[in-house]
Motif scaffolding. Sequence first.
Motif, PDB file in Angstrom:
ATOM      1  N   MET A   1       0.870  -1.347   0.004  1.00  0.00           N
ATOM      2  CA  MET A   1       0.118  -0.113  -0.120  1.00  0.00           C
ATOM      3  C   MET A   1       1.019   1.229   0.069  1.00  0.00           C
ATOM      4  SD  MET A   1      -1.780   0.724   3.748  1.00  0.00           S
ATOM      5  CE  MET A   1      -1.913  -1.045   3.893  1.00  0.00           C
ATOM      6  N   LYS A   2       0.403   2.343  -0.861  1.00  0.00           N
ATOM      7  CA  LYS A   2       1.131   3.501  -0.856  1.00  0.00           C
ATOM      8  C   LYS A   2       0.406   4.488  -0.245  1.00  0.00           C
ATOM      9  CE  LYS A   2       4.396   2.209  -3.630  1.00  0.00           C
ATOM     10  NZ  LYS A   2       5.795   2.177  -3.348  1.00  0.00           N
ATOM     11  N   ILE A   3       1.279   5.234   0.482  1.00  0.00           N
ATOM     12  CA  ILE A   3       0.710   6.360   1.604  1.00  0.00           C
ATOM     13  C   ILE A   3       0.874   7.741   1.001  1.00  0.00           C
ATOM     14  CG2 ILE A   3       0.393   7.556   3.919  1.00  0.00           C
ATOM     15  CD1 ILE A   3       1.829   4.651   4.661  1.00  0.00           C
ATOM     16  N   THR A   4      -0.225   8.781   0.829  1.00  0.00           N
ATOM     17  CA  THR A   4       0.095  10.047   0.515  1.00  0.00           C
ATOM     18  C   THR A   4      -0.431  10.918   1.728  1.00  0.00           C
ATOM     19  OG1 THR A   4      -1.705  10.161  -0.725  1.00  0.00           O
ATOM     20  CG2 THR A   4       0.324   9.800  -1.968  1.00  0.00           C
ATOM     21  N   ALA A   5       0.068  11.858   2.044  1.00  0.00           N
ATOM     22  CA  ALA A   5      -0.322  12.956   3.052  1.00  0.00           C
ATOM     23  C   ALA A   5      -0.394  14.437   2.377  1.00  0.00           C
ATOM     24  CB  ALA A   5       0.510  12.799   4.257  1.00  0.00           C
ATOM     25  N   ASP A   6      -1.457  15.208   2.620  1.00  0.00           N
ATOM     26  CA  ASP A   6      -1.948  16.279   2.248  1.00  0.00           C
ATOM     27  C   ASP A   6      -1.518  17.275   3.178  1.00  0.00           C
ATOM     28  OD1 ASP A   6      -2.542  18.820   1.234  1.00  0.00           O
ATOM     29  OD2 ASP A   6      -4.684  18.121   0.554  1.00  0.00           O
ATOM     30  N   THR A   7      -0.466  17.789   3.397  1.00  0.00           N
ATOM     31  CA  THR A   7      -0.069  18.962   4.522  1.00  0.00           C
ATOM     32  C   THR A   7      -0.899  20.066   4.371  1.00  0.00           C
ATOM     33  OG1 THR A   7       1.849  19.802   3.229  1.00  0.00           O
ATOM     34  CG2 THR A   7       2.254  17.823   4.862  1.00  0.00           C
ATOM     35  N   GLY A   8      -1.141  20.599   3.043  1.00  0.00           N
ATOM     36  CA  GLY A   8      -2.213  21.519   3.119  1.00  0.00           C
ATOM     37  C   GLY A   8      -3.498  21.525   3.609  1.00  0.00           C
ATOM     38  N   SER A   9      -3.980  20.262   3.827  1.00  0.00           N
ATOM     39  CA  SER A   9      -5.327  20.046   4.447  1.00  0.00           C
ATOM     40  C   SER A   9      -5.136  19.406   5.689  1.00  0.00           C
ATOM     41  CB  SER A   9      -6.353  19.267   3.697  1.00  0.00           C
ATOM     42  OG  SER A   9      -5.745  18.044   3.645  1.00  0.00           O
ATOM     43  N   CYS A  10      -4.154  19.196   6.450  1.00  0.00           N
ATOM     44  CA  CYS A  10      -3.868  18.714   7.781  1.00  0.00           C
ATOM     45  C   CYS A  10      -4.382  19.690   8.544  1.00  0.00           C
ATOM     46  CB  CYS A  10      -2.607  18.198   7.739  1.00  0.00           C
ATOM     47  SG  CYS A  10      -1.925  17.831   9.360  1.00  0.00           S
ATOM     48  N   VAL A  11      -4.971  19.390   9.952  1.00  0.00           N
ATOM     49  CA  VAL A  11      -5.280  20.058  10.853  1.00  0.00           C
ATOM     50  C   VAL A  11      -4.495  20.039  12.013  1.00  0.00           C
ATOM     51  CG1 VAL A  11      -7.595  20.533  10.153  1.00  0.00           C
ATOM     52  CG2 VAL A  11      -7.206  18.655  11.372  1.00  0.00           C
ATOM     53  N   ALA A  12      -3.729  19.344  12.077  1.00  0.00           N
ATOM     54  CA  ALA A  12      -2.455  18.862  13.166  1.00  0.00           C
ATOM     55  C   ALA A  12      -3.067  18.393  14.443  1.00  0.00           C
ATOM     56  CB  ALA A  12      -1.698  20.263  13.491  1.00  0.00           C
ATOM     57  N   GLU A  28       7.421  20.211  13.462  1.00  0.00           N
ATOM     58  CA  GLU A  28       7.818  20.759  14.949  1.00  0.00           C
ATOM     59  C   GLU A  28       7.112  22.227  14.809  1.00  0.00           C
ATOM     60  OE1 GLU A  28      11.538  20.524  16.789  1.00  0.00           O
ATOM     61  OE2 GLU A  28      11.652  18.707  16.049  1.00  0.00           O
ATOM     62  N   ASP A  29       7.020  22.897  13.739  1.00  0.00           N
ATOM     63  CA  ASP A  29       6.397  24.236  13.918  1.00  0.00           C
ATOM     64  C   ASP A  29       4.821  24.496  13.733  1.00  0.00           C
ATOM     65  OD1 ASP A  29       9.176  25.448  14.410  1.00  0.00           O
ATOM     66  OD2 ASP A  29       9.522  25.265  12.161  1.00  0.00           O
ATOM     67  N   ALA A  30       4.838  23.805  12.466  1.00  0.00           N
ATOM     68  CA  ALA A  30       3.063  23.930  12.314  1.00  0.00           C
ATOM     69  C   ALA A  30       2.287  22.808  12.751  1.00  0.00           C
ATOM     70  CB  ALA A  30       3.188  23.990  10.531  1.00  0.00           C
ATOM     71  N   GLY A  31       3.073  21.772  13.297  1.00  0.00           N
ATOM     72  CA  GLY A  31       2.101  20.504  13.738  1.00  0.00           C
ATOM     73  C   GLY A  31       1.598  19.606  12.533  1.00  0.00           C
ATOM     74  N   THR A  32       1.711  19.844  11.429  1.00  0.00           N
ATOM     75  CA  THR A  32       1.438  19.271  10.542  1.00  0.00           C
ATOM     76  C   THR A  32       1.916  17.727  10.151  1.00  0.00           C
ATOM     77  OG1 THR A  32       2.381  20.360   8.796  1.00  0.00           O
ATOM     78  CG2 THR A  32       0.349  21.223   9.324  1.00  0.00           C
ATOM     79  N   VAL A  33       1.252  17.046   9.644  1.00  0.00           N
ATOM     80  CA  VAL A  33       1.668  15.440   9.268  1.00  0.00           C
ATOM     81  C   VAL A  33       2.920  15.612   8.223  1.00  0.00           C
ATOM     82  CG1 VAL A  33       0.261  15.191   7.184  1.00  0.00           C
ATOM     83  CG2 VAL A  33       1.072  13.149   8.584  1.00  0.00           C
ATOM     84  N   VAL A  34       3.987  14.624   8.827  1.00  0.00           N
ATOM     85  CA  VAL A  34       5.215  14.279   8.109  1.00  0.00           C
ATOM     86  C   VAL A  34       4.996  12.999   7.930  1.00  0.00           C
ATOM     87  CG1 VAL A  34       7.593  14.265   8.284  1.00  0.00           C
ATOM     88  CG2 VAL A  34       6.517  16.231   9.142  1.00  0.00           C
TER      89      VAL A  34
END
Length: 65
Positions: A1-12, A28-34
């Motif tokens: 399975m492949k994973i993608t994460a949209d940091t622009g829509s992430c609400v941390a 560390e700064d924005a709290g968004t997904v890495v």
Amino acid sequence: MKITADTGSCVASGQCVLLAPGTFDQDEDAGTVVLLADEPADGEEDAVRQAELTCPAAAIRLSGA
């Protein structure tokens, strides 16, 4: 399975990190997904599926699952 994460829509919310810490981290700064890898860490396949379902922003997407 492949994973993608949209940091622009992430609400941390950090749910992904709590569920699958070998696959996800938070900026560390924005709290968004890495995304640590584009495939689940060993043994985290089910947790990554749960992270996709739990994400309040639907920022995590799985393909080939």
